[in-house]
Design a protein around this motif. Structure first.
Motif, mmCIF file in Angstrom:
data_model
loop_
_atom_site.group_PDB
_atom_site.id
_atom_site.type_symbol
_atom_site.label_atom_id
_atom_site.label_comp_id
_atom_site.label_asym_id
_atom_site.label_seq_id
_atom_site.Cartn_x
_atom_site.Cartn_y
_atom_site.Cartn_z
ATOM 1 N N SER A 1 0.563 -1.257 -0.083
ATOM 2 C CA SER A 1 0.121 0.051 0.031
ATOM 3 C C SER A 1 1.007 1.273 0.056
ATOM 4 O O SER A 1 0.344 2.111 -0.240
ATOM 5 N N ASN A 2 2.019 1.109 0.259
ATOM 6 C CA ASN A 2 2.910 2.407 0.238
ATOM 7 C C ASN A 2 4.499 2.038 -0.308
ATOM 8 O O ASN A 2 5.429 1.752 0.544
ATOM 9 N N PRO A 3 4.384 1.895 -1.348
ATOM 10 C CA PRO A 3 5.741 1.301 -2.185
ATOM 11 C C PRO A 3 6.788 2.347 -2.004
ATOM 12 O O PRO A 3 7.748 1.757 -1.997
ATOM 13 N N LYS A 4 6.359 3.486 -1.746
ATOM 14 C CA LYS A 4 7.451 4.508 -1.762
ATOM 15 C C LYS A 4 8.462 4.249 -0.540
ATOM 16 O O LYS A 4 9.602 4.764 -0.540
ATOM 17 N N SER A 5 7.960 3.559 0.353
ATOM 18 C CA SER A 5 8.704 3.204 1.686
ATOM 19 C C SER A 5 10.088 2.347 1.291
ATOM 20 O O SER A 5 10.875 2.505 2.234
ATOM 21 N N VAL A 6 10.226 1.872 0.341
ATOM 22 C CA VAL A 6 11.412 1.025 -0.289
ATOM 23 C C VAL A 6 12.358 2.071 -0.512
ATOM 24 O O VAL A 6 13.888 1.865 -0.510
ATOM 25 N N VAL A 7 12.171 3.583 -0.859
ATOM 26 C CA VAL A 7 13.106 4.350 -1.362
ATOM 27 C C VAL A 7 14.306 4.602 -0.280
ATOM 28 O O VAL A 7 13.877 4.949 0.769
ATOM 29 N N GLY A 8 15.460 4.528 -0.928
ATOM 30 C CA GLY A 8 16.545 4.311 0.183
ATOM 31 C C GLY A 8 17.006 3.340 0.932
ATOM 32 O O GLY A 8 18.151 3.114 1.248
ATOM 33 N N GLN A 9 16.456 2.358 0.590
ATOM 34 C CA GLN A 9 16.726 1.010 1.199
ATOM 35 C C GLN A 9 17.719 0.256 0.185
ATOM 36 O O GLN A 9 17.255 -0.169 -0.999
ATOM 37 N N SER A 10 18.685 -0.286 0.687
ATOM 38 C CA SER A 10 19.478 -1.224 0.047
ATOM 39 C C SER A 10 18.817 -2.687 0.093
ATOM 40 O O SER A 10 17.964 -2.850 0.764
ATOM 41 N N ALA A 11 19.065 -3.619 -0.917
ATOM 42 C CA ALA A 11 18.743 -5.038 -0.840
ATOM 43 C C ALA A 11 18.887 -5.577 0.420
ATOM 44 O O ALA A 11 17.998 -6.307 0.841
ATOM 45 N N GLN A 12 20.164 -5.671 0.949
ATOM 46 C CA GLN A 12 20.305 -6.023 2.320
ATOM 47 C C GLN A 12 19.371 -5.510 3.106
ATOM 48 O O GLN A 12 18.923 -6.417 4.214
#
Length: 158
Positions: free
Chosen positions: A57-68
């Motif tokens: 519901s909030n896909p922008k929450s991945v912004v800034g996150q690395s894969a690990q």
């Protein structure tokens, strides 16, 4: 250190980009470029389930996150996840795949650091694959070819 981790957690909950120690991440730079760094914050086990379950519901929450960092969040929330380097032919092979096990919706998240045919160097993007809503691409304004992507496209800097 704890204050920085709390600040990162707060930004993730609101969907803001992770900020680098210089404080420049997510701010417009020369020619309107955005500096979004890929960071691996330590997961807060108490917040990880909220983060993972709210991702669709909030896909922008991945912004800034690395894969690990994403894999650690899923694992802390009870969904084992691991990172694999992309080896797909015909691509830059710079992307990393976060393989998620057991989550009711999210199966994979691709993290690309930028550079290549879609974005300039240092302009990252993410692709969230689900078994309920298909693919959601979280991309910057300077992403090339967004109209040709299969799935939902969300711009994180507009």
């Amino acid at each position: 250190m704890a204050a920085q981790e709390n600040a990162v957690s707060a930004r993730l909950e609101t969907g803001e980009a992770d900020k680098s120690p210089s404080g420049n991440a997510g701010r417009a730079g020369p020619a309107g470029e955005h500096d979004v760094t890929l960071e691996s914050a330590q997961p807060d086990a108490g917040r990880s389930p909220e983060f993972v379950d709210g991702l669709v519901s909030n896909p922008k929450s991945v912004v800034g996150q690395s894969a690990q960092g994403l894999a650690d969040q899923f694992t802390a929330a009870g969904y084992p996840a691991h990172v694999e380097q992309s080896t797909k032919k015909g691509t830059s092979q710079r992307a990393q795949q976060v393989r998620v096990e057991g989550h009711p919706e999210i199966t994979n998240i691709q993290v690309h650091p930028g550079g290549g045919r879609h974005t300039p160097e240092g302009s990252p993007y993410w692709k969230i694959s689900t078994n309920t809503q298909g693919k959601t691409w979280v991309v910057p304004r300077d992403f090339r070819g967004a109209d040709e992507l299969g799935g939902n496209v969300v711009r994180y800097d507009e």
